[in-house]
Design a protein around this motif. Structure first.
Motif, mmCIF file in Angstrom:
data_model
loop_
_atom_site.group_PDB
_atom_site.id
_atom_site.type_symbol
_atom_site.label_atom_id
_atom_site.label_comp_id
_atom_site.label_asym_id
_atom_site.label_seq_id
_atom_site.Cartn_x
_atom_site.Cartn_y
_atom_site.Cartn_z
ATOM 1 N N ALA A 79 43.121 50.093 26.401
ATOM 2 C CA ALA A 79 44.408 49.253 27.269
ATOM 3 C C ALA A 79 45.180 48.292 26.631
ATOM 4 C CB ALA A 79 43.746 49.919 28.842
ATOM 5 N N LYS A 80 44.801 47.554 26.520
ATOM 6 C CA LYS A 80 45.472 46.134 26.271
ATOM 7 C C LYS A 80 46.368 45.446 27.656
ATOM 8 C CE LYS A 80 46.595 46.881 21.726
ATOM 9 N NZ LYS A 80 46.161 47.995 21.438
ATOM 10 N N TRP A 81 46.507 46.726 28.561
ATOM 11 C CA TRP A 81 47.358 45.553 29.965
ATOM 12 C C TRP A 81 47.263 47.470 30.484
ATOM 13 C CZ3 TRP A 81 48.380 41.400 31.550
ATOM 14 C CH2 TRP A 81 49.247 41.071 32.473
ATOM 15 N N LEU A 82 47.425 47.155 31.656
ATOM 16 C CA LEU A 82 46.455 48.091 32.592
ATOM 17 C C LEU A 82 47.902 48.140 34.048
ATOM 18 C CD1 LEU A 82 43.389 47.624 33.585
ATOM 19 C CD2 LEU A 82 43.955 49.573 32.010
ATOM 20 N N ASP A 83 48.464 49.009 34.576
ATOM 21 C CA ASP A 83 49.645 49.421 35.718
ATOM 22 C C ASP A 83 48.853 48.768 37.049
ATOM 23 O OD1 ASP A 83 51.565 51.406 34.622
ATOM 24 O OD2 ASP A 83 49.938 52.163 34.235
ATOM 25 N N VAL A 84 47.442 49.075 36.978
ATOM 26 C CA VAL A 84 47.021 48.914 38.445
ATOM 27 C C VAL A 84 45.764 48.508 38.509
ATOM 28 C CG1 VAL A 84 46.520 51.045 39.526
ATOM 29 C CG2 VAL A 84 47.156 48.870 41.635
ATOM 30 N N THR A 85 44.740 47.687 39.136
ATOM 31 C CA THR A 85 43.912 47.814 39.546
ATOM 32 C C THR A 85 43.162 47.587 40.686
ATOM 33 O OG1 THR A 85 43.115 46.167 37.211
ATOM 34 C CG2 THR A 85 41.899 46.332 39.390
ATOM 35 N N ILE A 86 42.570 48.149 41.479
ATOM 36 C CA ILE A 86 41.770 48.591 42.479
ATOM 37 C C ILE A 86 40.608 48.285 42.733
ATOM 38 C CG2 ILE A 86 41.984 50.238 44.648
ATOM 39 C CD1 ILE A 86 44.408 51.893 43.103
ATOM 40 N N ASP A 87 39.987 46.754 43.947
ATOM 41 C CA ASP A 87 38.035 47.186 43.613
ATOM 42 C C ASP A 87 38.726 46.372 45.309
ATOM 43 O OD1 ASP A 87 36.119 45.875 43.267
ATOM 44 O OD2 ASP A 87 37.301 44.615 41.870
ATOM 45 N N GLY A 88 37.275 46.313 45.216
ATOM 46 C CA GLY A 88 37.366 45.691 46.857
ATOM 47 C C GLY A 88 36.801 43.562 46.653
ATOM 48 N N ALA A 89 36.142 43.531 47.728
ATOM 49 C CA ALA A 89 36.426 42.234 47.875
ATOM 50 C C ALA A 89 35.329 41.457 48.655
ATOM 51 C CB ALA A 89 37.645 41.500 48.461
ATOM 52 N N ASP A 90 34.229 40.480 48.854
ATOM 53 C CA ASP A 90 33.483 40.016 50.026
ATOM 54 C C ASP A 90 34.459 39.762 51.053
ATOM 55 O OD1 ASP A 90 31.299 40.911 48.703
ATOM 56 O OD2 ASP A 90 32.065 39.320 47.108
ATOM 57 N N GLU A 91 35.408 38.880 50.817
ATOM 58 C CA GLU A 91 35.837 37.926 51.744
ATOM 59 C C GLU A 91 37.615 38.073 51.201
ATOM 60 O OE1 GLU A 91 33.402 34.940 53.685
ATOM 61 O OE2 GLU A 91 35.222 34.077 52.435
ATOM 62 N N PHE A 92 38.702 38.042 52.817
ATOM 63 C CA PHE A 92 40.186 37.593 52.365
ATOM 64 C C PHE A 92 39.967 36.658 53.168
ATOM 65 C CE2 PHE A 92 40.427 42.135 54.385
ATOM 66 C CZ PHE A 92 41.113 41.378 55.163
ATOM 67 N N LEU A 96 45.329 36.642 51.401
ATOM 68 C CA LEU A 96 45.524 37.834 50.290
ATOM 69 C C LEU A 96 44.490 36.914 48.545
ATOM 70 C CD1 LEU A 96 47.636 40.466 49.649
ATOM 71 C CD2 LEU A 96 45.833 39.193 52.105
ATOM 72 N N ASN A 97 44.195 35.343 49.126
ATOM 73 C CA ASN A 97 43.467 34.956 48.405
ATOM 74 C C ASN A 97 42.125 35.751 48.914
ATOM 75 O OD1 ASN A 97 44.733 33.270 46.807
ATOM 76 N ND2 ASN A 97 44.479 31.703 48.419
ATOM 77 N N LEU A 98 40.731 35.945 48.189
ATOM 78 C CA LEU A 98 39.466 36.630 47.506
ATOM 79 C C LEU A 98 38.556 35.527 47.625
ATOM 80 C CD1 LEU A 98 40.486 39.838 45.729
ATOM 81 C CD2 LEU A 98 41.235 39.184 47.641
ATOM 82 N N ILE A 99 37.195 35.755 48.045
ATOM 83 C CA ILE A 99 35.408 35.966 47.124
ATOM 84 C C ILE A 99 35.217 37.279 46.347
ATOM 85 C CG2 ILE A 99 33.427 34.760 47.864
ATOM 86 C CD1 ILE A 99 34.157 32.473 48.827
ATOM 87 N N LYS A 100 35.048 37.179 45.245
ATOM 88 C CA LYS A 100 34.389 38.597 44.863
ATOM 89 C C LYS A 100 33.013 38.373 44.393
ATOM 90 C CE LYS A 100 37.112 41.136 42.966
ATOM 91 N NZ LYS A 100 35.983 42.837 43.717
ATOM 92 N N GLY A 101 32.091 38.975 43.928
ATOM 93 C CA GLY A 101 31.048 39.277 42.735
ATOM 94 C C GLY A 101 29.639 38.729 44.012
ATOM 95 N N GLY A 102 30.040 38.796 44.839
ATOM 96 C CA GLY A 102 28.740 39.812 45.490
ATOM 97 C C GLY A 102 28.332 40.790 44.602
ATOM 98 N N GLY A 103 28.640 41.913 43.994
ATOM 99 C CA GLY A 103 28.450 42.997 43.320
ATOM 100 C C GLY A 103 27.774 42.447 41.407
ATOM 101 N N GLY A 104 28.245 41.367 41.325
ATOM 102 C CA GLY A 104 27.401 40.811 40.500
ATOM 103 C C GLY A 104 28.524 40.510 39.515
ATOM 104 N N ALA A 105 29.890 41.118 39.983
ATOM 105 C CA ALA A 105 30.366 41.314 38.382
ATOM 106 C C ALA A 105 31.953 40.965 37.493
ATOM 107 C CB ALA A 105 31.101 43.247 38.309
ATOM 108 N N LEU A 106 31.740 39.263 38.428
ATOM 109 C CA LEU A 106 33.122 38.933 39.150
ATOM 110 C C LEU A 106 33.424 38.623 37.504
ATOM 111 C CD1 LEU A 106 32.847 35.405 38.817
ATOM 112 C CD2 LEU A 106 30.574 36.204 39.964
ATOM 113 N N LEU A 107 33.376 38.285 36.326
ATOM 114 C CA LEU A 107 33.704 37.988 35.398
ATOM 115 C C LEU A 107 34.755 39.266 34.576
ATOM 116 C CD1 LEU A 107 34.533 36.604 32.755
ATOM 117 C CD2 LEU A 107 32.260 37.174 32.258
ATOM 118 N N GLN A 108 34.043 40.219 34.440
ATOM 119 C CA GLN A 108 35.090 41.474 34.247
ATOM 120 C C GLN A 108 36.255 41.696 35.168
ATOM 121 O OE1 GLN A 108 32.950 44.805 32.507
ATOM 122 N NE2 GLN A 108 31.202 42.920 31.503
ATOM 123 N N GLU A 109 35.544 41.394 36.370
ATOM 124 C CA GLU A 109 36.666 42.000 37.465
ATOM 125 C C GLU A 109 37.961 41.451 37.288
ATOM 126 O OE1 GLU A 109 33.712 43.667 41.421
ATOM 127 O OE2 GLU A 109 34.012 41.753 40.799
#
Length: 260
Positions: A79-92, A96-109
């Motif tokens: 893809a090289k670049w994306l129009d949009v990413t849609i994801d969840g968050a553990d906290e915001f 709109l700063n977030l904590i993510k990674g509860g599902g273990g995928a924070l690096l790729q996310e």
């Protein structure tokens, strides 16, 4: 829909609303977790109706679900670049700063989110906090010398504006949890993060730390779902807060929109 819990209804309406941001021909980052799974299913419905998109999943389990619902799955390198990413968050928080990674995928996310023109977060109202940190902050660390890395992290936390400093290795039963990249996750039990930007920068300087779950200045819009069908959209760039509502009905479409 009547058998869904209020929290699942909240996640569903947030995902359904966020799916409206996706247009024909887009490259779309697909998040990981229970709320993001609703989004993938919603997009699958739209694909079945003729929408053409290319999806870049942030985990192997999201990739599997996307293929199941008929989404064309490609790699970020393709893809090289994306129009949009849609994801969840553990906290915001309010910025709109977030904590993510509860599902273990924070690096790729984080990689996928930062390779997108826009990041949209979908969440239920319980994920909103005044100050980040009640949810344990995940950091991805390489397995080699992880205990040394853990010690370095704990020593570093002493000089930072956090309320708690205990850390734990995430487990998968009796064995350490492994990410899709073959790394471990340390969960930092901080209770309150006084300066998230500083913490993020400092953590990533520690040898052995690959990435942390603080998403600072990455999210553009949060779509907050409620169990009664209300949806709140907060756009940090436009400075706007708007509302929509979805009515749950017992049809194949599960609900109808009844206006903004």
């Amino acid at each position: 829909m009547s058998d869904l819990s209020p929290i699942d209804k909240a996640k569903f309406v947030a995902a359904k609303q966020a799916a409206e941001y996706v247009e024909d021909g887009m490259g779309v980052g697909l998040g990981t977790g229970s709320t993001a799974a609703w989004l993938v299913k919603c997009l699958g419905e739209k694909v079945a109706e003729g929408l053409k998109i290319r999806g870049v999943p942030t985990s192997s389990r999201t990739a599997e679900l996307a293929r199941e619902v008929g989404i064309d799955v490609i790699s970020l390198d393709e893809a090289k670049w994306l129009d949009v990413t849609i994801d969840g968050a553990d906290e915001f928080d309010g910025n709109l700063n977030l904590i993510k990674g509860g599902g273990g995928a924070l690096l790729q996310e984080k990689i996928v989110a930062t390779a997108s023109d826009q990041m949209i977060v979908i969440a239920d109202a319980s994920k909103q906090v005044e100050t980040l940190g009640a949810f344990p902050l995940p950091i991805e660390v390489i397995p080699f010398g992880w205990q040394t890395t853990k010690t370095l992290v704990e020593e570093t936390l002493v000089g930072l504006d956090v309320l708690g400093r205990s850390t734990s290795l995430r487990m998968n039963g009796e064995a350490p949890y492994y990410t899709d990249e073959g790394n471990h996750i340390l969960d930092l039990h901080l209770n309150r993060i006084g300066n998230a930007r500083q913490l993020s920068l400092v953590l990533n300087q520690i040898p052995g730390v690959v990435e942390n779950g603080l998403f600072i200045d990455i999210c553009d819009v949060v779509v907050i779902g409620h169990g009664d069908g209300r949806v709140e959209l907060r756009d940090i760039n436009a400075g706007t807060v708007t509302e929509a509502r979805h009515e749950f009905i017992e049809t194949d479409n599960l609900f109808t929109e009844i206006g903004d």
